[in-house]
Motif scaffolding. Sequence first.
Motif, PDB file in Angstrom:
ATOM      1  N   ARG A  20       0.838  -1.190   0.000  1.00 29.21           N
ATOM      2  CA  ARG A  20       0.000   0.000   0.000  1.00 29.21           C
ATOM      3  C   ARG A  20       0.882   1.253   0.000  1.00 29.21           C
ATOM      4  O   ARG A  20       2.032   1.222   0.446  1.00 29.21           O
ATOM      5  N   PRO A  21       0.336   2.372  -0.483  1.00 29.57           N
ATOM      6  CA  PRO A  21       1.102   3.623  -0.484  1.00 29.57           C
ATOM      7  C   PRO A  21       1.225   4.204   0.922  1.00 29.57           C
ATOM      8  O   PRO A  21       0.790   3.586   1.907  1.00 29.57           O
ATOM      9  N   ALA A  22       1.806   5.392   1.008  1.00 28.59           N
ATOM     10  CA  ALA A  22       2.038   6.033   2.302  1.00 28.59           C
ATOM     11  C   ALA A  22       0.733   6.232   3.059  1.00 28.59           C
ATOM     12  O   ALA A  22      -0.314   6.534   2.472  1.00 28.59           O
ATOM     13  N   LEU A  23       0.785   6.054   4.360  1.00 27.36           N
ATOM     14  CA  LEU A  23      -0.376   6.282   5.214  1.00 27.36           C
ATOM     15  C   LEU A  23      -0.606   7.779   5.357  1.00 27.36           C
ATOM     16  O   LEU A  23       0.315   8.536   5.691  1.00 27.36           O
ATOM     17  N   SER A  24      -1.827   8.213   5.118  1.00 27.53           N
ATOM     18  CA  SER A  24      -2.181   9.618   5.262  1.00 27.53           C
ATOM     19  C   SER A  24      -2.763   9.908   6.641  1.00 27.53           C
ATOM     20  O   SER A  24      -2.367  10.856   7.310  1.00 27.53           O
ATOM     21  N   ARG A  25      -3.697   9.069   7.070  1.00 24.80           N
ATOM     22  CA  ARG A  25      -4.299   9.261   8.393  1.00 24.80           C
ATOM     23  C   ARG A  25      -5.029   7.981   8.810  1.00 24.80           C
ATOM     24  O   ARG A  25      -5.279   7.098   7.985  1.00 24.80           O
ATOM     25  N   LEU A  26      -5.335   7.915  10.081  1.00 26.05           N
ATOM     26  CA  LEU A  26      -6.139   6.828  10.618  1.00 26.05           C
ATOM     27  C   LEU A  26      -7.575   7.306  10.833  1.00 26.05           C
ATOM     28  O   LEU A  26      -7.818   8.501  11.054  1.00 26.05           O
ATOM     29  N   THR A  27      -8.495   6.367  10.765  1.00 29.94           N
ATOM     30  CA  THR A  27      -9.891   6.637  11.108  1.00 29.94           C
ATOM     31  C   THR A  27     -10.235   5.769  12.317  1.00 29.94           C
ATOM     32  O   THR A  27      -9.384   5.051  12.829  1.00 29.94           O
ATOM     33  N   ALA A  28     -11.465   5.791  12.744  1.00 30.93           N
ATOM     34  CA  ALA A  28     -11.867   4.975  13.884  1.00 30.93           C
ATOM     35  C   ALA A  28     -11.703   3.489  13.592  1.00 30.93           C
ATOM     36  O   ALA A  28     -11.426   2.692  14.495  1.00 30.93           O
ATOM     37  N   THR A  29     -11.839   3.126  12.319  1.00 33.39           N
ATOM     38  CA  THR A  29     -11.834   1.705  11.972  1.00 33.39           C
ATOM     39  C   THR A  29     -10.725   1.283  11.022  1.00 33.39           C
ATOM     40  O   THR A  29     -10.639   0.104  10.669  1.00 33.39           O
ATOM     41  N   GLY A  30      -9.887   2.203  10.574  1.00 27.60           N
ATOM     42  CA  GLY A  30      -8.871   1.802   9.618  1.00 27.60           C
ATOM     43  C   GLY A  30      -7.945   2.914   9.194  1.00 27.60           C
ATOM     44  O   GLY A  30      -7.634   3.820   9.979  1.00 27.60           O
ATOM     45  N   ALA A  31      -7.534   2.850   7.937  1.00 26.96           N
ATOM     46  CA  ALA A  31      -6.503   3.752   7.423  1.00 26.96           C
ATOM     47  C   ALA A  31      -6.914   4.370   6.103  1.00 26.96           C
ATOM     48  O   ALA A  31      -7.628   3.762   5.307  1.00 26.96           O
ATOM     49  N   VAL A  32      -6.419   5.593   5.876  1.00 25.85           N
ATOM     50  CA  VAL A  32      -6.584   6.286   4.605  1.00 25.85           C
ATOM     51  C   VAL A  32      -5.182   6.548   4.062  1.00 25.85           C
ATOM     52  O   VAL A  32      -4.321   7.083   4.758  1.00 25.85           O
ATOM     53  N   TYR A  33      -4.973   6.180   2.795  1.00 25.38           N
ATOM     54  CA  TYR A  33      -3.653   6.324   2.186  1.00 25.38           C
ATOM     55  C   TYR A  33      -3.532   7.645   1.429  1.00 25.38           C
ATOM     56  O   TYR A  33      -4.508   8.384   1.250  1.00 25.38           O
ATOM     57  N   SER A  34      -2.329   7.902   0.949  1.00 25.82           N
ATOM     58  CA  SER A  34      -2.049   9.144   0.232  1.00 25.82           C
ATOM     59  C   SER A  34      -2.824   9.268  -1.069  1.00 25.82           C
ATOM     60  O   SER A  34      -3.001  10.364  -1.584  1.00 25.82           O
ATOM     61  N   ASP A  35      -3.303   8.138  -1.604  1.00 24.20           N
ATOM     62  CA  ASP A  35      -4.099   8.189  -2.834  1.00 24.20           C
ATOM     63  C   ASP A  35      -5.598   8.332  -2.560  1.00 24.20           C
ATOM     64  O   ASP A  35      -6.415   8.275  -3.472  1.00 24.20           O
ATOM     65  N   GLY A  36      -5.937   8.475  -1.260  1.00 24.86           N
ATOM     66  CA  GLY A  36      -7.329   8.682  -0.887  1.00 24.86           C
ATOM     67  C   GLY A  36      -8.122   7.417  -0.605  1.00 24.86           C
ATOM     68  O   GLY A  36      -9.249   7.491  -0.123  1.00 24.86           O
ATOM     69  N   VAL A  37      -7.536   6.265  -0.874  1.00 22.71           N
ATOM     70  CA  VAL A  37      -8.239   5.001  -0.643  1.00 22.71           C
ATOM     71  C   VAL A  37      -8.272   4.707   0.863  1.00 22.71           C
ATOM     72  O   VAL A  37      -7.295   4.929   1.577  1.00 22.71           O
ATOM     73  N   GLU A  38      -9.418   4.216   1.329  1.00 25.26           N
ATOM     74  CA  GLU A  38      -9.587   3.884   2.744  1.00 25.26           C
ATOM     75  C   GLU A  38      -9.838   2.389   2.906  1.00 25.26           C
ATOM     76  O   GLU A  38     -10.556   1.777   2.107  1.00 25.26           O
ATOM     77  N   GLU A  39      -9.216   1.787   3.939  1.00 25.97           N
ATOM     78  CA  GLU A  39      -9.405   0.368   4.212  1.00 25.97           C
ATOM     79  C   GLU A  39      -9.575   0.144   5.714  1.00 25.97           C
ATOM     80  O   GLU A  39      -8.959   0.846   6.526  1.00 25.97           O
ATOM     81  N   PRO A  40     -10.352  -0.868   6.097  1.00 25.53           N
ATOM     82  CA  PRO A  40     -10.510  -1.194   7.523  1.00 25.53           C
ATOM     83  C   PRO A  40      -9.373  -2.098   8.017  1.00 25.53           C
ATOM     84  O   PRO A  40      -8.909  -2.970   7.282  1.00 25.53           O
TER      85      PRO A  40
END
Length: 389
Positions: free
Chosen positions: A289-309
């Motif tokens: 996966r690309p660079a981590l941009s931020r965390l959410t309550a349930t997962g991660a959002v990457y630098s390309d905007g994709v979010e995964e749990p």
Amino acid sequence: MTETPSAYDAGRNADVVVVGAGASGLSAAAALKKKGIDVLVLEEDARIGGTWARRYDRLHLHTVRGFSGLAHYGIPRRFPAYLSRDQFVEYLAEYADHFGLHVVTGSAVANVSRDAATQEWNITTATGVVWRSPAMVIATGQYRIPTEPSWPGVEEYRGRLSHSSSYSNAAPYAGMRVLVVGAGNSGAEIATDIAENGGTMVALSIRTPPPIVPRDPFGMPIQRTGIIFSFFPSWIGDRVGRLTSRLVLGDLTAYKIPRPKWGPFSAKRVPLIDVGFVSAVKRGLVQIRPALSRLTATGAVYSDGVEEPYDAVIAATGFSTGLRGLLGVDGVLDGAGEPIAASGADTAEKGLYFIGFTHSLRGHLFEASLASKRLARNVAVYLGRVKDS
């Protein structure tokens, strides 16, 4: 010999106090003792090799036995080419016993300063005991303080969040979706370990793509290549490394592993040494996966905007030396908090030496052996035991 703090009177003097009984500290102490110098080693752990013993179960040295022995007593041939974590801990204890080193365990050092009146070094432990010596060696290591993640959303995340320094094995992550952040050697090995041992889905987030090299290309340890090419211009080593990786590992961009952003010889940084990671990626066990941009309550959002749990996030985000908080002197550390002087060399503060902070492609243990002998010579000159040649 290993001794508890009560075995010595508080404030006992020694010619040299070494702070840290890891590989570099023990090697320095042995080299000093070979020069006839009285040396005392202070170790915060309850036993020699405690820091190594706490590292993850899967760990093996990436450097070969013949180039990983410490000063004046190599690793015995009964050990395999690449020692496991526990085997290396066994060697460290054997090493200390071989030289009869005075190691005081359970003595975490809180502060180091020079006495203005006597010019001696005062080494104050966390329990308030003060040791004094005319010379001292800091051997607390490059990986003393974990660099905790500070990503946006880190406080919001409700899953299991930890640093790679606390990772032991994959058992707690069985059946979980796990994101490992950081493509260093620890991050790659942890991701591989979890993927091969019960993780439902494992991904590795890469911010700055590292060069990846096989540990034993064409049957030759990559460490030996690092030693050989350390004598050549850096661009030659980088080019040979790229070619070797391409021939042995193939085109990794086909598996979403980006091309490296730096060369190990020119950057003087250790590459990712492959001991199963690339195979895990090619088999689809570890996702990139690309660079981590931020965390959410349930997962991660990457630098390309994709979010995964993700059920768990492991931060393989590195370490700092922690030397700024330890040393009560100025002018010996660079902007990154690492020693300015070379390992084992004289510093801007007379009688103060560092060992074990070298970034080298020849192997940390290989460098520690060389540096400890250099350190012993310099300390002997400083203490007036030999003439400076």
